[in-house]
Design an enzyme around this catalytic site. Structure first.
Site, PDB file in Angstrom:
ATOM      1  N   ASP A  24       0.874  -1.162   0.000  1.00 14.72           N
ATOM      2  CA  ASP A  24       0.000   0.000   0.000  1.00 14.72           C
ATOM      3  C   ASP A  24       0.922   1.227   0.000  1.00 14.72           C
ATOM      4  O   ASP A  24       2.054   1.164   0.472  1.00 14.72           O
ATOM      5  CB  ASP A  24      -0.844  -0.057   1.282  1.00 14.72           C
ATOM      6  CG  ASP A  24      -1.943   0.978   1.276  1.00 14.72           C
ATOM      7  OD1 ASP A  24      -2.004   1.795   0.351  1.00 14.72           O
ATOM      8  OD2 ASP A  24      -2.735   0.973   2.230  1.00 14.72           O
TER       9      ASP A  24
ATOM     10  N   GLY B 256       0.683   4.033   1.611  1.00 14.98           N
ATOM     11  CA  GLY B 256       0.743   4.842   2.818  1.00 14.98           C
ATOM     12  C   GLY B 256      -0.262   5.975   2.816  1.00 14.98           C
ATOM     13  O   GLY B 256      -0.496   6.602   3.851  1.00 14.98           O
ATOM     14  N   GLY B 257      -0.846   6.239   1.642  1.00 14.96           N
ATOM     15  CA  GLY B 257      -1.817   7.334   1.550  1.00 14.96           C
ATOM     16  C   GLY B 257      -2.934   7.172   2.568  1.00 14.96           C
ATOM     17  O   GLY B 257      -3.219   8.072   3.364  1.00 14.96           O
TER      18      GLY B 257
ATOM     19  N   ASP C 148      -7.936  -7.065  -0.704  1.00 15.43           N
ATOM     20  CA  ASP C 148      -7.226  -7.199   0.569  1.00 15.43           C
ATOM     21  C   ASP C 148      -8.136  -6.657   1.643  1.00 15.43           C
ATOM     22  O   ASP C 148      -8.985  -5.791   1.372  1.00 15.43           O
ATOM     23  CB  ASP C 148      -5.926  -6.385   0.581  1.00 15.43           C
ATOM     24  CG  ASP C 148      -6.191  -4.914   0.857  1.00 15.43           C
ATOM     25  OD1 ASP C 148      -6.644  -4.209  -0.073  1.00 15.43           O
ATOM     26  OD2 ASP C 148      -5.996  -4.464   2.001  1.00 15.43           O
TER      27      ASP C 148
ATOM     28  N   HIS D  39      -7.762 -19.840  10.453  1.00 16.89           N
ATOM     29  CA  HIS D  39      -8.991 -20.353   9.836  1.00 16.89           C
ATOM     30  C   HIS D  39      -9.616 -19.321   8.897  1.00 16.89           C
ATOM     31  O   HIS D  39      -9.961 -19.638   7.755  1.00 16.89           O
ATOM     32  CB  HIS D  39     -10.034 -20.776  10.871  1.00 16.89           C
ATOM     33  CG  HIS D  39     -11.393 -20.829  10.241  1.00 16.89           C
ATOM     34  ND1 HIS D  39     -11.757 -21.822   9.356  1.00 16.89           N
ATOM     35  CD2 HIS D  39     -12.422 -19.939  10.238  1.00 16.89           C
ATOM     36  CE1 HIS D  39     -12.953 -21.561   8.875  1.00 16.89           C
ATOM     37  NE2 HIS D  39     -13.380 -20.429   9.393  1.00 16.89           N
TER      38      HIS D  39
END
Lengths: 376, 376
Positions: free
Chosen positions: B92, B94-95, B271, B340
């Protein structure tokens, strides 16, 4: 349960043996990871099997009795089925925790009344019901209900306490005779030698305990704050009295060097929270010595945690990465440190066994004790 | 980086593909576990490989830049070597964290000045240095530096923010052209579509981003509090504009049903911290629905966590045992729930892919979305 003594070292009292239970054989000397409430903290059962290579783990009667409680453990079919650990299990009797954790405990001849540290509820532990609880938990090795006096204790208190422990032991033995294993596998009772740091009391207690002819014998009330030299004195004295053909278990000990010294005195079994508790605080035990992984000096050390410990956690992850995980408060740091420390402890007793079998134990121990204590 | 589109569903816009990086191939649609500071919380790298079967994980530029910092990451040879994860990595930019975590942030044309949430130190992120940081981290997929407006945002703010994100994007592209991969493997830049919940802005942004012809494209600024219907509207609109032959990544989404719905709209990559964060709080996602494992009703349920998820944690441990671990505050509870949930998420997108390949996706999705939302 069967104990086969394979060899005894010529230059020390160290022994190598095999302890056979219905859940499998245990090569001694052995270290037993502590799974207080049915989980070795931060380590999965698969990691215990394959990475740590644990042969037997502990459960704690006091904790398991309070939570999840006997109803759940009974419905599950015992702790083995509840937590999915199919190798041998040993349960502490709860004696130590009643004295160290519970509130408002009151010792009577009958047993101990105490309040739960969780919700303050009142409970009574007696030698009889503690046997019943351990039957239900389904441990392969059941510990006698004892009183563990603090260090230091006055002679008079230590003697009275020891005598109570002996009377309780006879009630434990009686109860075990009257009851059957709960889940089909054999359950063996180990009595516990007490007597604080008084040689005559330890002699009396070891003699009394030996006379009961149980499947194995334990030494309690050590590693509770006394100097190491006193621990070794008491342990050596007791080991010389306890029968050679039965396994000897020194409870709650200790550092890697404590373990090697006590193996030299004739101890076969150990347990301690140190590898996991200290691991969760960032202390690593390695073949080169002790590491405080939180120290800035490891920030760019990209060597493995411990090359000499044969374990994925020890070899695959670097000191710099583990330090970062601790600095960032990541749970993974506690996991990796716990796995490594336990794997190291298991490999330490395995190496000790190999040295005993090779006839080199005493010399090897002297070198190792020094090296293991080094602060890296 | 190469993206091969294998098939597109006839009754939805769902696609199955293969994304190939220098660290290996990724079958899409895919879910990417979040490893914020270089560790997927409470899960070891071996468990990610063998139990979760993760194909790619995330790192976070903001967190990694602050801790362990570029000096350490650079000395290690990048994040792959630092954390021992040898499969693909995405970082990512960092924004999002600068806006959600950092203190006293100030947005300027040049970039964002902010204070660390750890020690209050002042830092400047610009499109250029964020590219450099991600080069050093060594991600296979690098995200453009963007501003992620909150929900709800006023139209005027959302438009200005989007325009800034586009100008920053061109600086990111320029910087990537001027610099080389830090560690020998190819690094691809993904730009991010913004525009809040305004259709015309999303249309403009998607058109602008598509015109840059990067290796893949991302959709940001969703799953930030807007109703699910709005998320789907925006996502569908954007997917129809973004090129079909490039992978589409919807950032920070979401629940299992969110993922299935967005796959139907043409998303390839996801994600979200939900499987790990909610797992650490005792929420399990299963094929039958959602479980709050802390609930008393699971106390004596000795069925596995989820029979249908093919994973040791899901099959070997019971609901009763996991509930006990959470009740007792044992770390192992967080570990098992995280493993899990991640295994379930990975198997969910794998099943989605199989349904797409079989031509059954739309019908299967409709059934599954209902089932997955059931509260057990």
């Amino acid at each position: 349960m069967q104990f086969d003594l394979i060899t005894t070292d010529h230059n020390s009292r160290a022994r190598a043996g095999v302890l056979t239970t219905d859940h499998g054989a245990i090569a001694t000397p052995i270290f037993m990871p502590v799974g207080t409430v049915g989980s070795v903290k931060a380590v999965t059962q698969e990691q215990l099997r394959s990475d740590v290579q644990a042969q037997i783990i502990l459960g704690n009667t006091y904790h398991l009795y309070l939570r999840p409680g006997l109803e759940v453990l009974s419905a599950a079919g015992g702790l083995h089925r509840f937590n999915g650990w199919d190798r041998p299990l040993l349960t502490d009797s709860g004696g130590y925790q009643v004295f160290s954790l519970a509130a408002n405990r009151k010792i009577k001849e009958e047993g101990v009344v105490f309040q739960s540290h969780i919700d303050g509820s009142r409970h009574l532990f007696t030698p009889e019901n503690v046997m019943d609880i351990q039957r239900t938990i389904g441990a392969d090795i059941i510990m006698a209900f004892d009183e563990c006096p603090p260090y230091p204790s006055e002679y008079r208190y230590a003697r009275k306490s020891m005598e109570l422990t002996h009377r309780w032991l006879d009630r434990c033995i009686q109860r075990m005779r009257e009851t059957q294993p709960a889940w089909g596998h054999q359950q063996s009772l180990f009595p516990i030698v007490q007597g604080s740091t008084f040689k005559d009391l330890r002699t009396i207690s070891a003699t009394e305990i030996a006379a009961r002819e149980c499947d194995g014998n334990a030494i309690g009330g050590l590693s509770v704050g006394e100097p190491e030299a006193e621990m070794y004195d008491m342990c050596g004295l007791v080991c010389d009295i306890l029968p050679a053909h039965k396994p000897r278990y020194l409870m709650g000990v200790g550092t890697p060097w404590n373990i090697l010294e006590n193996i030299a005195l004739g101890v076969d079994m150990f347990d301690c929270v140190m590898p996991t508790r200290n691991g969760r605080n960032g202390m690593l035990f390695t073949w080169q010595g002790v590491i405080n992984i939180k120290n800035k000096k490891w920030a760019t050390d990209f060597s493995p945690l411990d090359e000499q410990t044969d374990c994925f956690a020890s070899n695959h992850y670097t000191r710099a990465y583990l330090r970062h995980l601790f600095a960032a408060g990541e749970i993974l740091g506690m996991q990796l440190a716990s796995i490594h420390n336990l794997a190291f402890y298991l490999q330490l007793v395995k190496a000790a066994r190999e040295q005993i079998l090779a006839g080199n134990y005493a010399a090897w121990k002297t070198t190792m004790v020094k090296q293991l204590q080094t602060r890296l």
